[in-house]
Design a protein around this motif. Structure first.
Motif, PDB file in Angstrom:
ATOM      1  N   VAL A  54       0.842  -1.198   0.000  1.00 46.75           N
ATOM      2  CA  VAL A  54       0.000   0.000   0.000  1.00 46.75           C
ATOM      3  C   VAL A  54       0.877   1.248   0.000  1.00 46.75           C
ATOM      4  O   VAL A  54       0.615   2.215  -0.717  1.00 46.75           O
ATOM      5  N   ILE A  88      -6.455  -0.628  -3.725  1.00 52.21           N
ATOM      6  CA  ILE A  88      -6.609  -0.435  -2.277  1.00 52.21           C
ATOM      7  C   ILE A  88      -7.924  -1.053  -1.822  1.00 52.21           C
ATOM      8  O   ILE A  88      -7.989  -1.758  -0.812  1.00 52.21           O
ATOM      9  N   TYR A 114      -8.451  -4.001   0.894  1.00 59.71           N
ATOM     10  CA  TYR A 114      -8.937  -3.365   2.104  1.00 59.71           C
ATOM     11  C   TYR A 114      -9.574  -4.320   3.120  1.00 59.71           C
ATOM     12  O   TYR A 114      -9.261  -4.229   4.309  1.00 59.71           O
ATOM     13  N   LEU A 162      -6.788  -5.915   4.986  1.00 57.69           N
ATOM     14  CA  LEU A 162      -6.073  -4.919   5.790  1.00 57.69           C
ATOM     15  C   LEU A 162      -6.846  -4.583   7.042  1.00 57.69           C
ATOM     16  O   LEU A 162      -6.322  -4.591   8.153  1.00 57.69           O
ATOM     17  N   GLN A 163      -8.138  -4.285   6.823  1.00 56.96           N
ATOM     18  CA  GLN A 163      -8.964  -3.784   7.900  1.00 56.96           C
ATOM     19  C   GLN A 163      -9.073  -4.811   9.022  1.00 56.96           C
ATOM     20  O   GLN A 163      -9.071  -4.467  10.190  1.00 56.96           O
ATOM     21  N   PHE A 174      -6.476   4.716   4.099  1.00 60.63           N
ATOM     22  CA  PHE A 174      -5.529   3.963   3.265  1.00 60.63           C
ATOM     23  C   PHE A 174      -5.297   4.598   1.895  1.00 60.63           C
ATOM     24  O   PHE A 174      -4.503   4.102   1.121  1.00 60.63           O
ATOM     25  N   TRP A 198      -9.999   6.194  11.408  1.00 65.11           N
ATOM     26  CA  TRP A 198      -8.782   5.509  11.830  1.00 65.11           C
ATOM     27  C   TRP A 198      -8.367   5.965  13.222  1.00 65.11           C
ATOM     28  O   TRP A 198      -7.878   5.185  14.029  1.00 65.11           O
TER      29      TRP A 198
END
Lengths: 285, 305
Positions: free
Chosen positions: A202, A263, A267, A270-271, B122, B178
């Motif tokens: 990323v 992305i 995602y 990642l999340q 992100f 975030w």
């Protein structure tokens, strides 16, 4: 806990819904504009909430071999090669530091920790890359960000948590350090290795500033610089076919979607793991 | 463990050292060598001459800071104003959102909202700026809507007077979700017995928030506030650099962009490195100072005394 009043619950729901809409709506608008056909965009400008006659015209145009196609290849290449090398160096360094008491592991760990605390600053970094003759080279994009000390620390913390008896047993059976790394440690650490690899990927994909600093030849631009030139600064996107050009705005939004898509694809993964990674870092750091 | 001699330890650990070597060499070449490169702050550096050959000029490069070059002062003012706005408007929003999320009963709803709100974090600043332009720009969605309904148009992107507010709004959009992670983690560590006890004592939910939840996250708030203070002189470098063309340097130059533009653009390398160095030192001093203040108030801060 006491239960909340219906009115409070409704208010909470409303606030959170509005928050989510504020985040989601711009994405939908961008995708809609990228899919709208030329007539609609010509009439409405940026005001496209829904593509009336969806078409992939803008995507076909940017993939016809113009600047966007080339930039996409550059970005994909830098991301894949960079993330692989970064992950390799990070894993090896973290593993080399994962036996407390081994030769020189203490000072090396300090070198890693201090690198997290002090960054060298823009100008000395630029001069270093320049002195190494890496200006206008794709390697500048990779080598200027190869190892992130924080990732090394997170991965080392994970390696230290592994059951040490397992490693000792392998050693008694005569396994070398490398065998232990590849046969025992890595198979047990798949999740953390994958997350840190994605973390690097990323970062390489999103990388804008190193490209701006080190790449001046615009035939070597990665996607982020193309986005700046043609979308943020609004220059005209050249496509392979100059005779039939779809409206500028759908080309811009198609380019934007192409930059966001990778992305979005990683995602969910990642999340799921990112928050955990941050917590490991915070506790062990 | 028996103490081994250096030679025997080398024979035992050489493979571990070999593993660490590539990463270590990289850190030395691309992190520590540039760190030393900061000496050009004390030199009259010109490209094509090299760092070693450049003549020493003592503190000459720091004069612009002391003497108050108008461009430098403008950058400093903008940096401090944006930092203050961020402290007032960006810092509290994730706390409020975390409190709201924490009070949700449904775990599934909480998770859905979180996965949506984490997403913008992100994305790179180029993407965020492009999205904002598409939404609020002169040919963007908002203005398209307004013109369509004969309501005139608003000039948001490219308007120097609204630039700082725009920067703050973009940061809120990108990082609020975030930013809740650490607060939520702190809230989840609060002992449920405290809530039960306060409920038995007849505390309303609002009083529970005030007397249980907020004290429970106090140390995390203090920690993040200290770290934020250390960053007071660095505000959104990429974010601002990307949008400078549209609004001009008077409204948008901050210290980081000043250092960059002044060196790579205008060629005053030494002076820029000096400004960068001062910025770094002030940042470390601010963290240490804020940490001291936190200790005075009985908080743990970033590190223990």
């Amino acid at each position: 806990m006491t239960t909340a009043l219906p009115a409070t619950r409704a208010a909470k729901g409303l606030i959170l819904t509005v928050c989510c809409l504020v985040v989601v709506f711009p994405f939908l608008a961008v995708i809609s504009t990228s899919l709208a056909d030329e007539r609609q965009v010509a009439e409405a400008g940026g005001y496209v909430l829904w593509p009336q006659r969806p078409s992939f015209y803008a995507y076909e145009a940017i993939f016809e071999g113009g600047v966007v196609t080339r930039a996409l290849l550059v970005s994909v290449g830098v991301t894949v090669v960079g993330a692989t090398l970064s992950l390799l160096c990070t894993t090896l360094l973290a593993y080399g530091l994962s036996r407390p008491g081994s030769l020189a592991s203490r000072p090396i760990l300090m070198v890693v920790l201090f690198s997290v605390l002090f960054s060298p600053g823009i100008i000395p970094m630029y001069l270093t890359v320049k002195q190494l003759g890496l200006l206008d080279s794709y390697w500048a994009l990779i080598l200027s960000a190869l190892v992130n000390g924080f990732n090394v620390i997170v991965m080392r913390a994970f390696f230290l948590e592994l059951p040490q008896e397992l490693l000792d047993a392998a050693k008694i059976d005569g396994a070398s350090e490398l065998t232990i790394l590849f046969r025992i440690v890595l198979p047990l650490s798949k999740a953390v290795v994958a997350v840190i690899g994605l973390f690097y990927a990323v970062a390489y994909w999103n990388n804008f500033f190193s490209a701006l600093l080190y790449i001046t030849d615009n035939s070597k631009y990665p996607l982020s610089l193309i986005l700046r030139t043609y979308v943020v600064d609004n220059a005209t996107i050249g496509t392979g076919d100059a005779t039939q050009v779809p409206p500028q705005q759908s080309l811009q939004m198609a380019t934007l979607v192409v930059s966001i898509l990778p992305i979005l694809l990683v995602y969910p993964f990642l999340q799921k793991h990112f928050a955990k990674g941050i917590m490991i870092g915070a506790v062990k750091g | 463990m028996a103490v081994l001699g250096r030679g025997r330890r080398l024979r035992r650990d050489w493979l571990l050292l070999a593993c660490a070597a590539p990463g270590l060499v990289w850190l030395l070449v691309f992190h520590y060598a540039p760190l030393l490169g900061n000496v050009i702050a004390f030199k009259d550096y010109q490209p094509y001459v090299g760092i070693a050959e450049a003549p020493w000029v003592g503190l000459d490069n720091f004069r612009i800071i002391v003497n108050g070059d108008p461009a430098f002062l403008n950058a400093l003012t903008n940096t401090l104003v944006i930092s203050l706005l961020q402290l007032l408007f960006v810092f509290p929003v994730p706390i409020a959102l975390a409190l709201l999320l924490n009070s949700l009963v449904s775990e599934r709803m909480k998770r859905t909202v979180q996965s949506i709100l984490y997403l913008p974090h992100f994305l790179s600043w180029v993407i965020i700026v492009a999205i904002f332009q598409h939404m609020l720009g002169n040919t963007g969605l908002l203005n398209g809507f307004l013109t369509d309904h004969d309501l005139g148009s608003v000039n948001i992107i490219g308007n120097p007077e609204l630039f700082k507010e725009l920067v703050v709004a973009q940061v809120i959009w990108k990082d609020t979700g975030w930013g809740t992670i650490l607060f939520l983690a702190a809230m989840s560590r609060i002992d449920p017995a405290l809530y039960e006890a306060s409920a038995v004592d007849g505390a309303s939910r609002l009083r529970q928030l005030w007397h249980v939840t907020l004290p429970g996250i106090r140390s995390v708030v203090a920690l993040l506030l200290i770290l934020r203070l250390g960053d007071v002189l660095s505000v959104g470098f990429e974010q601002i650099l990307l949008q400078q063309n549209a609004v001009g340097p008077v409204a948008s130059e901050v210290l980081d962009t000043y250092v960059f533009n002044n060196a790579v653009g205008a060629g005053s390398w030494g002076a820029s490195a000096a400004a960068g160095l001062v910025k770094g030192v002030v940042g470390v001093a601010l963290v240490l100072g804020a940490n001291k203040v936190a200790h005075l108030f009985g908080e743990r801060g970033v590190y223990q005394r």
